[in-house]
Structures are given as C-alpha cells and as structure tokens.
Design a protein around this motif. Structure first.
Motif, PDB file in Angstrom:
ATOM      1  N   GLY A  65      43.963  52.172  54.340  1.00  0.00           N
ATOM      2  CA  GLY A  65      44.822  51.477  53.293  1.00  0.00           C
ATOM      3  C   GLY A  65      43.810  50.236  52.789  1.00  0.00           C
ATOM      4  O   GLY A  65      43.010  49.855  53.725  1.00  0.00           O
ATOM      5  N   VAL A  66      43.592  49.964  51.608  1.00  0.00           N
ATOM      6  CA  VAL A  66      42.627  49.244  51.021  1.00  0.00           C
ATOM      7  C   VAL A  66      43.117  47.977  50.358  1.00  0.00           C
ATOM      8  O   VAL A  66      44.321  48.019  49.747  1.00  0.00           O
ATOM      9  CB  VAL A  66      41.860  49.950  49.916  1.00  0.00           C
ATOM     10  CG1 VAL A  66      40.559  48.940  49.719  1.00  0.00           C
ATOM     11  CG2 VAL A  66      41.189  51.106  50.303  1.00  0.00           C
ATOM     12  N   PRO A  67      42.876  46.675  50.597  1.00  0.00           N
ATOM     13  CA  PRO A  67      43.451  45.509  50.289  1.00  0.00           C
ATOM     14  C   PRO A  67      43.273  45.356  48.578  1.00  0.00           C
ATOM     15  O   PRO A  67      42.062  45.760  48.124  1.00  0.00           O
ATOM     16  CB  PRO A  67      42.688  44.239  50.855  1.00  0.00           C
ATOM     17  CG  PRO A  67      41.958  44.857  52.173  1.00  0.00           C
ATOM     18  CD  PRO A  67      41.757  46.374  51.615  1.00  0.00           C
ATOM     19  N   VAL A  68      44.423  45.227  47.904  1.00  0.00           N
ATOM     20  CA  VAL A  68      44.326  45.151  46.558  1.00  0.00           C
ATOM     21  C   VAL A  68      42.992  44.240  45.988  1.00  0.00           C
ATOM     22  O   VAL A  68      42.597  44.587  44.983  1.00  0.00           O
ATOM     23  CB  VAL A  68      45.393  44.601  45.909  1.00  0.00           C
ATOM     24  CG1 VAL A  68      45.579  44.580  44.378  1.00  0.00           C
ATOM     25  CG2 VAL A  68      46.744  45.764  46.309  1.00  0.00           C
ATOM     26  N   VAL A  72      43.887  54.302  42.035  1.00  0.00           N
ATOM     27  CA  VAL A  72      44.916  53.685  41.849  1.00  0.00           C
ATOM     28  C   VAL A  72      44.458  52.432  40.909  1.00  0.00           C
ATOM     29  O   VAL A  72      43.615  51.746  41.085  1.00  0.00           O
ATOM     30  CB  VAL A  72      45.445  53.094  43.247  1.00  0.00           C
ATOM     31  CG1 VAL A  72      46.633  52.133  42.916  1.00  0.00           C
ATOM     32  CG2 VAL A  72      46.048  54.489  43.906  1.00  0.00           C
ATOM     33  N   ASN A  73      45.514  52.268  39.870  1.00  0.00           N
ATOM     34  CA  ASN A  73      45.385  51.004  39.245  1.00  0.00           C
ATOM     35  C   ASN A  73      46.391  49.976  39.662  1.00  0.00           C
ATOM     36  O   ASN A  73      47.553  50.249  39.349  1.00  0.00           O
ATOM     37  CB  ASN A  73      45.715  51.368  37.610  1.00  0.00           C
ATOM     38  CG  ASN A  73      45.532  50.275  36.603  1.00  0.00           C
ATOM     39  OD1 ASN A  73      45.251  48.985  37.076  1.00  0.00           O
ATOM     40  ND2 ASN A  73      46.303  50.319  35.513  1.00  0.00           N
ATOM     41  N   PRO A  74      45.713  48.790  40.203  1.00  0.00           N
ATOM     42  CA  PRO A  74      46.965  47.758  40.623  1.00  0.00           C
ATOM     43  C   PRO A  74      47.061  47.010  39.644  1.00  0.00           C
ATOM     44  O   PRO A  74      47.945  45.742  40.014  1.00  0.00           O
ATOM     45  CB  PRO A  74      46.161  47.399  41.792  1.00  0.00           C
ATOM     46  CG  PRO A  74      44.688  47.335  41.413  1.00  0.00           C
ATOM     47  CD  PRO A  74      44.601  48.655  40.697  1.00  0.00           C
ATOM     48  N   ASN A  75      46.703  47.093  38.412  1.00  0.00           N
ATOM     49  CA  ASN A  75      46.852  45.988  37.480  1.00  0.00           C
ATOM     50  C   ASN A  75      48.072  46.245  36.686  1.00  0.00           C
ATOM     51  O   ASN A  75      48.741  47.303  36.367  1.00  0.00           O
ATOM     52  CB  ASN A  75      45.739  46.115  36.584  1.00  0.00           C
ATOM     53  CG  ASN A  75      44.291  45.897  37.138  1.00  0.00           C
ATOM     54  OD1 ASN A  75      44.074  44.776  37.550  1.00  0.00           O
ATOM     55  ND2 ASN A  75      43.608  47.000  37.550  1.00  0.00           N
ATOM     56  N   PRO A  76      48.672  45.133  35.884  1.00  0.00           N
ATOM     57  CA  PRO A  76      49.988  45.293  35.118  1.00  0.00           C
ATOM     58  C   PRO A  76      49.846  45.725  33.825  1.00  0.00           C
ATOM     59  O   PRO A  76      50.515  45.494  33.065  1.00  0.00           O
ATOM     60  CB  PRO A  76      50.358  43.948  35.120  1.00  0.00           C
ATOM     61  CG  PRO A  76      49.088  42.805  35.200  1.00  0.00           C
ATOM     62  CD  PRO A  76      48.060  43.654  36.194  1.00  0.00           C
ATOM     63  N   ASN A  77      48.390  46.352  33.482  1.00  0.00           N
ATOM     64  CA  ASN A  77      48.177  46.765  32.313  1.00  0.00           C
ATOM     65  C   ASN A  77      47.181  48.152  32.579  1.00  0.00           C
ATOM     66  O   ASN A  77      46.662  48.399  33.337  1.00  0.00           O
ATOM     67  CB  ASN A  77      47.258  46.095  31.426  1.00  0.00           C
ATOM     68  CG  ASN A  77      46.101  45.377  32.102  1.00  0.00           C
ATOM     69  OD1 ASN A  77      46.033  44.588  33.090  1.00  0.00           O
ATOM     70  ND2 ASN A  77      44.871  46.052  32.155  1.00  0.00           N
ATOM     71  N   ALA A  80      35.535  51.577  35.353  1.00  0.00           N
ATOM     72  CA  ALA A  80      36.908  50.943  34.946  1.00  0.00           C
ATOM     73  C   ALA A  80      36.818  49.868  34.032  1.00  0.00           C
ATOM     74  O   ALA A  80      36.387  48.919  34.221  1.00  0.00           O
ATOM     75  CB  ALA A  80      38.325  51.324  36.074  1.00  0.00           C
ATOM     76  N   THR A  81      37.883  49.513  33.182  1.00  0.00           N
ATOM     77  CA  THR A  81      37.962  48.475  32.241  1.00  0.00           C
ATOM     78  C   THR A  81      38.548  47.420  32.922  1.00  0.00           C
ATOM     79  O   THR A  81      38.351  46.108  32.921  1.00  0.00           O
ATOM     80  CB  THR A  81      38.673  48.823  31.142  1.00  0.00           C
ATOM     81  OG1 THR A  81      39.940  49.403  31.556  1.00  0.00           O
ATOM     82  CG2 THR A  81      37.938  49.633  30.057  1.00  0.00           C
ATOM     83  N   ASP A  82      39.181  47.559  34.217  1.00  0.00           N
ATOM     84  CA  ASP A  82      39.850  46.700  35.249  1.00  0.00           C
ATOM     85  C   ASP A  82      39.512  47.211  36.545  1.00  0.00           C
ATOM     86  O   ASP A  82      39.548  48.261  36.676  1.00  0.00           O
ATOM     87  CB  ASP A  82      41.060  46.362  35.021  1.00  0.00           C
ATOM     88  CG  ASP A  82      41.260  45.243  33.699  1.00  0.00           C
ATOM     89  OD1 ASP A  82      40.996  44.112  33.754  1.00  0.00           O
ATOM     90  OD2 ASP A  82      42.158  45.932  32.693  1.00  0.00           O
ATOM     91  N   PRO A  83      39.733  46.230  37.796  1.00  0.00           N
ATOM     92  CA  PRO A  83      39.513  46.860  38.840  1.00  0.00           C
ATOM     93  C   PRO A  83      40.410  48.012  39.141  1.00  0.00           C
ATOM     94  O   PRO A  83      41.773  47.844  39.128  1.00  0.00           O
ATOM     95  CB  PRO A  83      39.584  45.390  39.696  1.00  0.00           C
ATOM     96  CG  PRO A  83      39.123  44.368  38.734  1.00  0.00           C
ATOM     97  CD  PRO A  83      39.815  44.847  37.542  1.00  0.00           C
ATOM     98  N   VAL A  84      39.903  48.979  40.268  1.00  0.00           N
ATOM     99  CA  VAL A  84      40.766  49.974  40.714  1.00  0.00           C
ATOM    100  C   VAL A  84      40.215  50.196  42.151  1.00  0.00           C
ATOM    101  O   VAL A  84      39.503  49.714  42.608  1.00  0.00           O
ATOM    102  CB  VAL A  84      40.557  51.313  39.853  1.00  0.00           C
ATOM    103  CG1 VAL A  84      41.181  51.045  38.455  1.00  0.00           C
ATOM    104  CG2 VAL A  84      39.202  51.799  39.625  1.00  0.00           C
ATOM    105  N   LEU A  85      41.070  51.245  42.636  1.00  0.00           N
ATOM    106  CA  LEU A  85      40.982  51.626  43.946  1.00  0.00           C
ATOM    107  C   LEU A  85      40.961  53.196  44.086  1.00  0.00           C
ATOM    108  O   LEU A  85      41.508  53.658  43.345  1.00  0.00           O
ATOM    109  CB  LEU A  85      42.007  51.215  45.056  1.00  0.00           C
ATOM    110  CG  LEU A  85      42.134  49.450  44.925  1.00  0.00           C
ATOM    111  CD1 LEU A  85      43.491  49.259  45.590  1.00  0.00           C
ATOM    112  CD2 LEU A  85      41.126  48.911  45.819  1.00  0.00           C
ATOM    113  N   ALA A  86      40.028  53.590  45.074  1.00  0.00           N
ATOM    114  CA  ALA A  86      40.184  55.174  45.061  1.00  0.00           C
ATOM    115  C   ALA A  86      39.672  55.500  46.512  1.00  0.00           C
ATOM    116  O   ALA A  86      39.093  54.900  47.331  1.00  0.00           O
ATOM    117  CB  ALA A  86      39.100  55.820  44.146  1.00  0.00           C
ATOM    118  N   VAL A  87      40.311  56.844  46.677  1.00  0.00           N
ATOM    119  CA  VAL A  87      39.975  57.576  47.847  1.00  0.00           C
ATOM    120  C   VAL A  87      39.783  59.084  47.364  1.00  0.00           C
ATOM    121  O   VAL A  87      40.185  59.427  46.507  1.00  0.00           O
ATOM    122  CB  VAL A  87      41.012  57.718  48.976  1.00  0.00           C
ATOM    123  CG1 VAL A  87      42.452  58.300  48.140  1.00  0.00           C
ATOM    124  CG2 VAL A  87      40.794  58.129  50.196  1.00  0.00           C
TER     125      VAL A  87
END
Length: 312
Positions: free
Chosen positions: A52-55, A80-85, A157-164
């Motif tokens: 698991g990766v910290p947001v 994963v896009n953890p953003n509200p947009n 990405a245009t905003d920070p993302v996470l990936a596996v």
C-alpha cells in the motif's frame, strides 16, 4: 469475497471481460500504519503482493521498469487518482533493444475523481487498442507466443497519481500460470546507486530460480550501469561481475543472471545447486530498477518481483 467485511460490492469487471469487482481501496487510520495487499486466484498457482502506498507520495511522473505484451507474460498497470477531480494520464511505452517489436507507443486515458483505471497490455486490453504490439497472441488464446513487446513505461498525469504493475503469465482459457506485482516508482525515488538483496542463477535443482534486473533510464542522456556481485556468505564475487550495460535516454536495459559464468556453487546447506547472493547497481545517470525472480526448472513456481532499494 467476504460480504461481512466488504458488503455488496458492485460488478465492475464487465468492461474487462470479467465479473466481480475491480477497483481500489483507500485506508485511513488515526495512527500510522503500513499496508500489504495480497492477490490470490483460487485453484491456480498465482499469488502476488504489493505494498500500500501513502497518498502523499503520489506523483505526476511514475516509472514502470518492466512491461510486457506477449513476451513471456503480460502486464497491467493499475492507476489510482486520489484527487477530487479527473486527471488526464499519458503512458509512454518504450521498447527494450531485445523486444520483438521496437519503437515508442502512447496511450492516453482520463481517470475520474477518486477513481482508478487498469490499462492492460495483454490481448484485448486498452494498451493493445492504443497500438502496443502484441504479436500473434489473441484473446481467444492468451498463451504467450513471445513475439510481442517488452520494455518500460513512463506515466505522466495532470495531477499526482499512484500505480502498481501486475505481471501475469496466462495459459489457454486465461488460466493464470504465474503472477507477480511491483509498485511503480516515483520520480523522487530515482537514483544512481541501488542495493539488490537477492539475485540468483539457477538456484535449487528443481526450480532453477534465476533473476533478471530491469533498468529504466529516467534522463535524456545515455546511462552506463554496472553491477557488483557478492556471494551468499558475504564474500566478494567481482571476478564474475557482468559487463556494464548502456541504457538509452528514457529507455531500458537489463542484466540477466542466467548469463553469468564462473560463479561458485552454493553448499548443500544452502541448496547445493546454482548460485545466489546480492548485488549493487551503480549508474552515472538517474535510473530506477526492478528485479524479476523466475523459475526455469522442472518444478513450476510462481514468479516474484521487487523494487531495488535506493542507497543514496
């Protein structure tokens, strides 16, 4: 699968030709925790895990040093896009010099707010639809024919993302023969020096466990990369260090331990067959590294991947 824990999850896998739920999970806690995720496919040898990766470690640039499309397996990238947009994400695939198909390929997708997507490099996947070559492998028979693509990917990405990355080998009828995973690497985790705690060459007679080291150059300058070996007992094995590898700008290179020669055989108490030890990777340019550990013996075993440890 436990409704008492998860409740009634929606059936989201239909667009991938499967039933059940496909998505992501966000875990919150009032005290610091660490998280490990395990994926098991009942009735098959396939089991894998990723961290698991910290947001707050999300980034606008991520690296995936090992990507396959019908080359001894197929990968999928869960983003994963953890953003509200919503975010626009571009994946640039660059072939390794040894790939059956060479070149650079691009896939662009939009990921909804607080949501995820899983671009798949296997047959019928969105990456194939975007032009990534898959050779003669088909959705009707996903057994690898090994005439597709392998290399690396850069995710922007245009905003920070996470990936596996999930790395799977399929047989007829989509039977999973082996699978492994690794976390994509953020730009801040790239470096010049890395420790590899476990590398092997045909270790153990029945399984012949052997590693490959995949390197991704994160810069626009050709990187010269060296590997220094240490035996299982901590003694130096520099006489068998492989030749340096030249990694093109933003491209990939690798060391495969099956090519090593002159290594001592481990003693009976360590398996009595083949070799294992550790290694240090050094580069004159910034790189990221992932290690793939696979069996080449008569006894089939699940493959395993791990991210090399940055030491600077």
């Amino acid at each position: 699968m436990d409704d008492a824990v998860w409740g009634s999850l929606p059936d989201t896998g239909l667009d991938m030709g499967a039933s059940g739920f496909v998505g992501s999970v966000r875990i919150t806690s009032d005290t610091p925790v660490v998280v490990q995720s395990f994926i098991d496919i009942p009735g098959t040898p396939g089991v894998t895990a990723f961290s698991g990766v910290p947001v707050d470690s999300a980034d606008t640039t991520l690296y995936a040093p090992l990507i396959r499309a019908n080359y001894y397996g197929d990968t999928g990238i869960s983003i994963v896009n953890p953003n509200p947009n919503p975010v626009t994400t571009t994946i640039v695939f660059r072939a390794d010099a040894g790939s059956p198909n060479l070149g650079t390929y691009t896939e662009t997708l939009t990921i909804g707010a607080n949501s995820s997507e899983a671009p798949f490099q296997g047959p019928g996947g969105s990456s194939r639809d975007a032009g990534l070559p898959g050779g003669s492998q088909t959705p009707a028979d996903p057994t690898p024919t090994n005439d597709g693509f392998y290399g690396v990917a850069t995710i922007s990405a245009t905003d920070p993302v996470l990936a596996v990355v999930n790395d799977s080998k399929y047989g007829a009828g989509w039977a999973v023969e082996s699978q492994s995973s690794y976390n994509c690497v953020t730009a801040s985790e790239a470096g010049h020096d890395f420790a590899l705690p476990l590398v092997r060459r045909y270790h153990l007679a029945d399984t012949k466990l052997t590693t490959g080291v995949q390197i991704q150059n994160t810069t626009g300058t050709t990187a010269t990369v060296s590997m220094a070996l240490t035996n299982w007992d901590g003694t130096d094995q520099s006489a068998s260090n492989p030749a340096d590898v030249s990694v093109p700008p933003y491209g990939s290179g690798n060391f495969w331990q099956g090519n090593l020669t002159g290594l001592p055989t481990v003693p009976p108490e360590a398996g009595g067959f083949g070799w294992y030890g550790s290694a240090i990777i050094e580069s004159d340019q910034s790189i990221v590294v992932v290690v793939s550990d696979e069996g080449f013996g008569t006894t089939a075993v699940d493959s395993a991947n791990y991210n090399a440890i940055k030491v600077e």
